[in-house]
Design a protein around this motif. Structure first.
Motif, PDB file in Angstrom:
ATOM      1  N   ARG A 125       0.833  -1.047   0.014  1.00 30.28           N
ATOM      2  CA  ARG A 125      -0.077   0.036  -0.033  1.00 30.28           C
ATOM      3  C   ARG A 125       0.946   1.271  -0.035  1.00 30.28           C
ATOM      4  NH1 ARG A 125      -3.095  -3.650   3.115  1.00 30.28           N
ATOM      5  NH2 ARG A 125      -2.342  -2.366   5.470  1.00 30.28           N
ATOM      6  N   MET A 126       1.912   1.387   0.666  1.00 30.48           N
ATOM      7  CA  MET A 126       2.927   2.445   0.709  1.00 30.48           C
ATOM      8  C   MET A 126       3.334   2.613  -0.772  1.00 30.48           C
ATOM      9  SD  MET A 126       6.360   3.168   3.193  1.00 30.48           S
ATOM     10  CE  MET A 126       7.026   1.646   2.562  1.00 30.48           C
ATOM     11  N   PHE A 127       3.891   1.646  -1.408  1.00 30.63           N
ATOM     12  CA  PHE A 127       4.494   1.869  -2.718  1.00 30.63           C
ATOM     13  C   PHE A 127       3.251   2.126  -3.886  1.00 30.63           C
ATOM     14  CE2 PHE A 127       8.169  -0.008  -0.610  1.00 30.63           C
ATOM     15  CZ  PHE A 127       9.206   0.734  -0.994  1.00 30.63           C
ATOM     16  N   GLU A 128       2.220   1.815  -3.427  1.00 33.18           N
ATOM     17  CA  GLU A 128       0.976   2.067  -4.473  1.00 33.18           C
ATOM     18  C   GLU A 128       0.770   3.674  -4.221  1.00 33.18           C
ATOM     19  OE1 GLU A 128      -2.191  -0.514  -3.367  1.00 33.18           O
ATOM     20  OE2 GLU A 128      -1.494  -2.135  -4.427  1.00 33.18           O
ATOM     21  N   GLU A 129       1.024   4.037  -2.953  1.00 34.74           N
ATOM     22  CA  GLU A 129       0.811   5.466  -2.826  1.00 34.74           C
ATOM     23  C   GLU A 129       1.645   6.521  -3.318  1.00 34.74           C
ATOM     24  OE1 GLU A 129       0.669   8.507   1.178  1.00 34.74           O
ATOM     25  OE2 GLU A 129       0.244   6.604   1.535  1.00 34.74           O
ATOM     26  N   VAL A 130       2.967   6.089  -3.327  1.00 37.88           N
ATOM     27  CA  VAL A 130       4.152   6.975  -3.869  1.00 37.88           C
ATOM     28  C   VAL A 130       3.922   6.751  -5.173  1.00 37.88           C
ATOM     29  CG1 VAL A 130       6.691   6.472  -4.179  1.00 37.88           C
ATOM     30  CG2 VAL A 130       5.795   6.256  -2.089  1.00 37.88           C
ATOM     31  N   GLY A 131       3.574   5.564  -6.065  1.00 41.59           N
ATOM     32  CA  GLY A 131       3.272   5.586  -7.363  1.00 41.59           C
ATOM     33  C   GLY A 131       2.246   6.413  -7.821  1.00 41.59           C
ATOM     34  N   ARG A 132       1.165   6.404  -7.240  1.00 41.01           N
ATOM     35  CA  ARG A 132       0.053   7.384  -7.427  1.00 41.01           C
ATOM     36  C   ARG A 132       0.396   8.794  -7.275  1.00 41.01           C
ATOM     37  NH1 ARG A 132      -3.061   3.944  -4.229  1.00 41.01           N
ATOM     38  NH2 ARG A 132      -3.010   5.159  -2.457  1.00 41.01           N
ATOM     39  N   THR A 133       1.346   9.247  -6.412  1.00 38.59           N
ATOM     40  CA  THR A 133       1.833  10.671  -6.212  1.00 38.59           C
ATOM     41  C   THR A 133       2.696  10.947  -6.953  1.00 38.59           C
ATOM     42  OG1 THR A 133       1.124  10.344  -3.936  1.00 38.59           O
ATOM     43  CG2 THR A 133       2.532  12.199  -4.428  1.00 38.59           C
ATOM     44  N   HIS A 134       3.793  10.478  -7.184  1.00 37.42           N
ATOM     45  CA  HIS A 134       5.007  10.685  -7.921  1.00 37.42           C
ATOM     46  C   HIS A 134       5.171  10.082  -9.524  1.00 37.42           C
ATOM     47  CE1 HIS A 134       6.292  12.934  -4.422  1.00 37.42           C
ATOM     48  NE2 HIS A 134       5.982  11.966  -3.590  1.00 37.42           N
ATOM     49  N   GLY A 135       4.483   8.812  -9.701  1.00 33.17           N
ATOM     50  CA  GLY A 135       4.760   8.145 -10.815  1.00 33.17           C
ATOM     51  C   GLY A 135       5.780   7.306 -10.946  1.00 33.17           C
ATOM     52  N   ARG A 136       6.864   7.440 -10.221  1.00 35.03           N
ATOM     53  CA  ARG A 136       7.843   6.622 -10.027  1.00 35.03           C
ATOM     54  C   ARG A 136       8.856   6.733  -8.615  1.00 35.03           C
ATOM     55  NH1 ARG A 136       9.808  11.511 -11.362  1.00 35.03           N
ATOM     56  NH2 ARG A 136      11.991  12.015 -10.881  1.00 35.03           N
ATOM     57  N   CYS A 162      10.027  -4.503   0.261  1.00 37.67           N
ATOM     58  CA  CYS A 162      10.324  -2.942  -0.069  1.00 37.67           C
ATOM     59  C   CYS A 162      11.069  -2.804  -1.532  1.00 37.67           C
ATOM     60  CB  CYS A 162      11.130  -2.220   0.925  1.00 37.67           C
ATOM     61  SG  CYS A 162      10.014  -1.773   2.270  1.00 37.67           S
ATOM     62  N   SER A 163      12.015  -3.962  -1.395  1.00 32.43           N
ATOM     63  CA  SER A 163      12.998  -3.682  -2.931  1.00 32.43           C
ATOM     64  C   SER A 163      12.201  -4.457  -4.352  1.00 32.43           C
ATOM     65  CB  SER A 163      14.332  -4.472  -2.596  1.00 32.43           C
ATOM     66  OG  SER A 163      14.902  -4.052  -1.664  1.00 32.43           O
ATOM     67  N   LEU A 164      11.248  -5.436  -3.752  1.00 30.48           N
ATOM     68  CA  LEU A 164      10.540  -5.988  -4.977  1.00 30.48           C
ATOM     69  C   LEU A 164       9.506  -4.723  -5.434  1.00 30.48           C
ATOM     70  CD1 LEU A 164      10.168  -9.507  -3.726  1.00 30.48           C
ATOM     71  CD2 LEU A 164      11.408  -8.709  -5.671  1.00 30.48           C
ATOM     72  N   ALA A 165       8.725  -4.148  -4.207  1.00 33.12           N
ATOM     73  CA  ALA A 165       7.981  -3.090  -4.704  1.00 33.12           C
ATOM     74  C   ALA A 165       8.440  -1.919  -5.269  1.00 33.12           C
ATOM     75  CB  ALA A 165       7.017  -2.806  -3.662  1.00 33.12           C
ATOM     76  N   ALA A 166       9.474  -1.454  -4.840  1.00 38.76           N
ATOM     77  CA  ALA A 166      10.341  -0.437  -5.213  1.00 38.76           C
ATOM     78  C   ALA A 166      10.649  -0.604  -6.734  1.00 38.76           C
ATOM     79  CB  ALA A 166      11.454  -0.074  -4.535  1.00 38.76           C
ATOM     80  N   SER A 167      11.126  -1.827  -7.224  1.00 37.50           N
ATOM     81  CA  SER A 167      11.793  -2.061  -8.428  1.00 37.50           C
ATOM     82  C   SER A 167      10.584  -1.901  -9.460  1.00 37.50           C
ATOM     83  CB  SER A 167      12.368  -3.349  -8.381  1.00 37.50           C
ATOM     84  OG  SER A 167      11.356  -4.523  -8.498  1.00 37.50           O
ATOM     85  N   GLU A 168       9.383  -2.228  -9.216  1.00 35.01           N
ATOM     86  CA  GLU A 168       8.405  -1.779 -10.219  1.00 35.01           C
ATOM     87  C   GLU A 168       8.167  -0.459 -10.275  1.00 35.01           C
ATOM     88  OE1 GLU A 168       6.864  -4.385 -11.503  1.00 35.01           O
ATOM     89  OE2 GLU A 168       8.223  -5.803 -10.619  1.00 35.01           O
ATOM     90  N   LEU A 169       8.579   0.472  -9.695  1.00 36.15           N
ATOM     91  CA  LEU A 169       8.403   1.826 -10.031  1.00 36.15           C
ATOM     92  C   LEU A 169       9.777   2.448 -10.266  1.00 36.15           C
ATOM     93  CD1 LEU A 169       6.608   2.937  -6.632  1.00 36.15           C
ATOM     94  CD2 LEU A 169       5.488   2.277  -8.843  1.00 36.15           C
ATOM     95  N   MET A 170      10.956   1.891 -10.266  1.00 40.03           N
ATOM     96  CA  MET A 170      12.059   2.412 -10.656  1.00 40.03           C
ATOM     97  C   MET A 170      12.298   2.360 -12.155  1.00 40.03           C
ATOM     98  SD  MET A 170      14.653   1.288  -7.494  1.00 40.03           S
ATOM     99  CE  MET A 170      14.705   1.921  -6.142  1.00 40.03           C
TER     100      MET A 170
END
Length: 994
Positions: free
Chosen positions: A75-86, A124-132
């Protein structure tokens, strides 16, 4: 002012508001990044950091999520993705762990550290990699514990080593996507986490001396390494660990000759005066690493707490001397229920599944009781008041006292252990129902029936009044009184509370003990656990054991400081070496014995007292005669004492039965008598230990014959165990008083003040004094309890669980992270609602049978028929879960069991002041360092008219008022703990003023 290296980048830092995390967040922001500061335990701290960064012209925001929970991570990384796109940069800085020796670590310690430090970094790393995008970077924050093996760091260090291995795997995994993964590792840092190391002063000095630069790392220096690995300057670096340790890993000091000791200023000045050159160099002082002596056991100030008096009443014995004669003989004390106690036929059925019945007719009863010559009580006095008052009289005989002495009375007791109270409540339930049905309370036929079947119900008192009545006139007005319920370990907890009151300087003399009287309803409930001996005798520790039999009993010991005892001319019977307490935490069931929980209590007793296992000569086990319980206990004893050489293990329950809430103090008196007589009595009813015990002549063994125990070159030591239903464990070490032989002991030292509330919640009926006839049943998802267990569980236990669920998330997380040091102390008055209703069901057959036998009126018989329907409608027939489901002590134990808390759990009964008593007792354990967090509650779920009526009758002036239902929960800790764990302080507590 930013450097610009990370301009336009979006960075997320887990644990980004802590000591190191805050420096990393600031350093990334100053390099130009927009920083998302994650902090789970204190969102307020994260927001304050963000406000500070924004005020400095930097870009930042706060987000709350637990990295140890994958759903929250996603949920945290989904929020980052919605707010910043990456997301361009991730720093895995969140960490968990505890600084303990390897032997003290539990599964919970290891699981918690691994969940946060390794699994959290992975999620966290797995979720972050989808946004990086390509060029993204992940930096894991490790420590020197991955390379070396610092003392007390195993629980953290092995997870940091796993984190560095994870770095290499992720670097390979993400390489084809252009994402780099590295580790920033530091040596010991002088910050609030580093200072949690045991004996930090010595550790930091040794570390600094071993480095090439001669000092510790700073958080800012570690942050600069993180920024380097996240920035363009390390674009060709991946899968690596960059270590900032000041040269510690060079092992210069370890692999070089020991340098000559530098001269102190005084030595250098002396040498300079004697030297030939007139211009001697200025003396230079070189500070050597601090080396501290092994600390003495806490509280070992040369003035231990000692036992100076004892008194008891148990089956077959009305004094300690009579008890010693029993221990040396072979008396048969298990008998059928005496006719003057209750009609056994009305409560018995050979079929174990028969509702409201017991399959056992025998137990241990106090018969032929010889009261103390000065005992003065009314004929209809509650048995427990009678036996407890007798024991107090006896214990005080010959004990010196003065008008200036301050006394305290601490007693283990339960409303379920009073036949008088049980009959009183059933009588009031019957009268109340009859009146509602149109039959007046003064109906001759009804009154005669109740007098015949419930003769003791005419007069009874709530538990806190029973204890005060027992001491009335024997102790000064204003004597501190505490009534504690931890089931079968209650009187050992009472001794512990009294001991602490003495050490804290609150009292000069503490009377500690317990009392218990059999009542028929309890026998029927326990029978549904199939724990009663079918044979009708207790064979504790024996291969043929088939269950327990409960017994009447009471006992009291008197405690003082040694110096006061000697000044008062008292006879010193023994020295309290120390006591260890624990809760079982999560298990198969709230009533299932747990070897690990018992081991924890034993470990704490040995650690606190400074007593070595090899110094323990004998163990008086709790050993009730239930095969599973005895096996679990022997396993715990074996873990502690198996290598100590031959150690006899015995239990007095094979002789006198299980005296319930008095069992612990009875065993303490057993031990004191053996010290006096120099003999360890043989185990009664014993042929051979079960194969699973692993017993043997050179290790733990059960003696068939008396064992000589003469005084020797060291103080003789005996351990006494008490393990209560619901996982309330206590282990006490008792030592011989030998002025010529030093003996270790330890009770902890009180740290006054500084207590704060960091969380609170409540659960009360909506606009009514009661939840009504049926408590709202929680879902299986909420409580993870089968429907059959839920139906048999009193509402108080469900209410406190609901309060825990309503507690703030960061407080719950703190409790779960520090399970071994989280305790539960609950204030609860009198019997539970279920206990009263089960008792009513149990007595109905006797009432109906007696009414028919005496030719009762049609009105009475008709009323009893309706009453049976009413009772059966209000509570189902008892099942396996009913006994633990109605016990007041399990209100606290249920919380420990469900949330896997291992500190301790206690229920206290101070009448209407129960919550205040709970706060005071919790404060005592926090101040002595036994626990770090106390969950303090006040709970009542019994608003039945019978209980309300008895409370009003027992209140001076008869102004008790209506008894309402509700639960209130408070999380209490020391201020420094709250601050170090980012827990918001809601209020301060001043127990001194109270």
């Amino acid at each position: 002012m930013t450097t610009g290296d990370l301009d336009g980048k979006v960075a997320l830092v887990t644990g980004g508001a802590g000591s190191v995390g805050a420096h990393i967040s600031r350093a990334l922001a100053e390099a130009g990044a927009h920083v998302v500061v994650n902090c789970f335990h204190s969102l307020d701290t994260a927001r304050a950091l963000v406000d500070s960064l924004v005020a400095d012209g930097l870009r930042a925001e706060a987000v709350r999520a637990s990295v140890a929970r994958r759903g929250q991570v996603e949920r945290m990384f989904e929020e980052v993705g919605r707010t910043h796109g990456r997301l361009d940069l991730l720093v895995n800085n969140a960490a968990a762990g505890i600084f303990l020796p390897a032997a003290a670590l539990t599964d919970e310690h290891l699981d918690r550290a691994y969940a946060t430090n390794v699994k959290g970094a992975l999620w966290c790393s797995l979720a972050a990699s989808e946004l990086m995008p390509a060029g993204g970077a992940i930096v894991n924050v490790s420590s020197i514990g991955a390379l070396h093996a610092p003392a007390n760091y195993l629980g953290v260090g092995i997870t940091k080593a796993a984190l560095e291995a994870l770095t290499r795997y992720l670097a390979a995994e993400f390489a084809d996507r252009g994402i780099r993964v590295n580790t920033a590792s530091a040596g010991l840092i002088d910050n609030e986490v580093g200072r949690m190391f045991p004996d930090f002063g010595s550790v930091s000095a040794n570390t600094a001396a071993a480095t090439s630069v001669g000092r510790l790392c700073t958080p800012a220096e570690l942050a600069s390494v993180v920024v380097f690995l996240a920035g363009p300057g390390s674009s060709y670096v991946t899968g690596q660990s960059v270590v900032a340790d000041g040269g510690l890993s060079l092992l210069r000091q370890a692999m070089s000759p020991t340098p000559a000791k530098a001269a102190t200023p005084v030595e250098a000045a002396t040498q300079a005066k004697a030297a030939v050159p007139v211009t001697a160099p200025e003396p230079v002082a070189v500070r050597e690493p601090a080396t501290e002596a092994e600390p003495a056991p806490t509280g070992a100030d040369g003035d231990p707490v000692v036992v100076v008096g004892m008194g008891l009443a148990v089956p077959g014995a009305s004094s300690p001397d009579e008890f010693w004669s029993l221990l040396r003989g072979h008396a048969e004390l298990f008998v059928e229920v005496p006719a003057d106690r209750w009609d056994v036929d009305s409560f018995h059925d050979d079929d174990p599944s028969a509702p409201d019945k017991t399959y056992q007719r025998r137990s241990g009863f106090i018969t032929g009781f010889t009261p103390h010559p000065d005992l003065d009580v009314a004929p209809d006095t509650d048995f427990t008041t009678l036996w407890l008052r007798h024991s107090i009289h006896q214990a005080l005989d010959g004990v010196g006292r003065s008008d200036a002495d301050r006394f305290g009375l601490y007693v283990g007791y339960t409303p379920d252990g009073s036949q008088h109270l049980q009959e009183a409540l059933v009588r009031r339930e019957v009268v109340g129902f009859a009146e509602r049905d149109g039959l007046p309370a003064d109906d001759d036929g009804l009154r005669e029936l109740l007098d015949r079947c419930l003769p003791r119900g005419r007069r009874a008192e709530p538990p806190h009044r029973v204890v005060r009545s027992a001491a009335s006139g024997l102790l000064p007005e204003g004597t501190a009184v505490s009534v504690v319920d931890t089931a079968c370990s209650s009187s050992l907890y009472a001794i512990d509370i009294g001991l602490r009151a003495i050490v804290a300087g609150d009292v000069d003399t503490a009377l500690c003990g317990g009392a218990f009287a059999l009542a028929p309803a309890g026998s029927g409930l326990f029978a549904k656990l199939h724990g009663l001996s079918v044979r009708g005798e207790v064979r504790a520790l024996d291969r043929d054991a088939d269950g327990v039999l409960f017994s009447d009993g009471a006992g009291v010991v008197v405690l003082k400081r040694l110096s006061k005892a000697l000044a008062d001319g008292d006879t010193v019977l023994g020295v309290v070496g120390g006591i260890g307490l624990s809760a079982d935490g999560k298990g198969k069931a709230v009533y299932a014995p747990s070897s690990s929980g018992q081991e924890l209590a034993i470990e704490r007793a040995l650690s606190r007292s400074g007593v070595q296992p090899s110094e323990v000569d004998w163990v008086i086990a709790h050993a009730t005669g239930t095969p599973a319980g005895d096996l679990a206990e022997f396993a715990a004893l074996r873990a502690a004492y198996a290598s100590a050489g031959p150690v006899p293990v015995t239990s007095n329950k094979s002789l006198i039965g299980h005296t319930g809430w008095a069992a612990g103090v009875v065993s303490v008196i057993h031990a004191l008598l053996a010290l006096r007589h120099g003999t360890i009595p043989a185990q009664q009813r014993f042929t051979e230990a079960p194969p699973g015990f692993g017993a043997g002549p050179d290790t733990l063994h059960v003696p068939r014959e008396p064992v000589p125990w003469p005084a020797g070159t060291r103080a003789r030591t005996v351990a006494v165990s008490g393990f209560g239903f619901g996982g309330t464990n206590a282990h006490l070490l008792l030592r011989e008083h030998r002025p010529d032989v030093p003996a270790s002991f330890g009770y902890g030292e009180r740290r006054r003040g500084g207590l704060v509330v960091v969380g609170c919640s409540s659960h009360v009926p909506d606009g009514a004094p009661s939840f009504g006839r049926t408590y709202p049943t929680p879902s299986f998802r909420e409580v993870r309890m089968p429907a059959s267990t839920l139906r048999a569980t009193d509402r108080t236990q469900l209410m406190i669980m609901e309060c825990m669920r309503r507690l703030a998330g960061d407080v719950r997380e703190a409790c779960e992270a520090d399970r071994a040091a989280t305790g539960v102390v609950v204030g609860h008055m009198g019997p539970t609602r279920n206990a009263v209703l089960y008792a009513l069901r149990a007595y109905l057959d006797e009432l109906v049978g007696a009414a028919h036998a005496s030719g009762g009126s049609e009105e009475v018989l008709a009323m009893l028929k309706k009453l049976r329907e009413h009772a059966h409608d209000h509570i189902a027939a008892p099942v396996e879960d009913s006994f633990p489901g109605e016990m007041p002590n399990v209100v606290a134990a249920r919380l420990s069991n469900y949330f896997d808390l291992r500190g301790l759990n206690i229920t206290v009964d101070g009448g209407r002041g129960s919550l205040a008593d709970a706060f005071e007792l919790a404060g005592r354990y926090l101040e002595f360092g036994d626990i770090d967090i106390a969950l303090v509650a006040g709970v009542n779920g019994n608003s039945l008219a019978s209980w309300s009526r008895l409370v009003e009758e027992s209140t001076p002036g008869g102004t008790g008022g209506e008894v309402a239902e509700g639960a209130f929960l408070f999380a209490v800790t020391r201020r420094e703990y709250a601050e170090s764990h980012d827990l918001r302080v809601l209020a301060e507590i001043d127990l001194e003023a109270a």
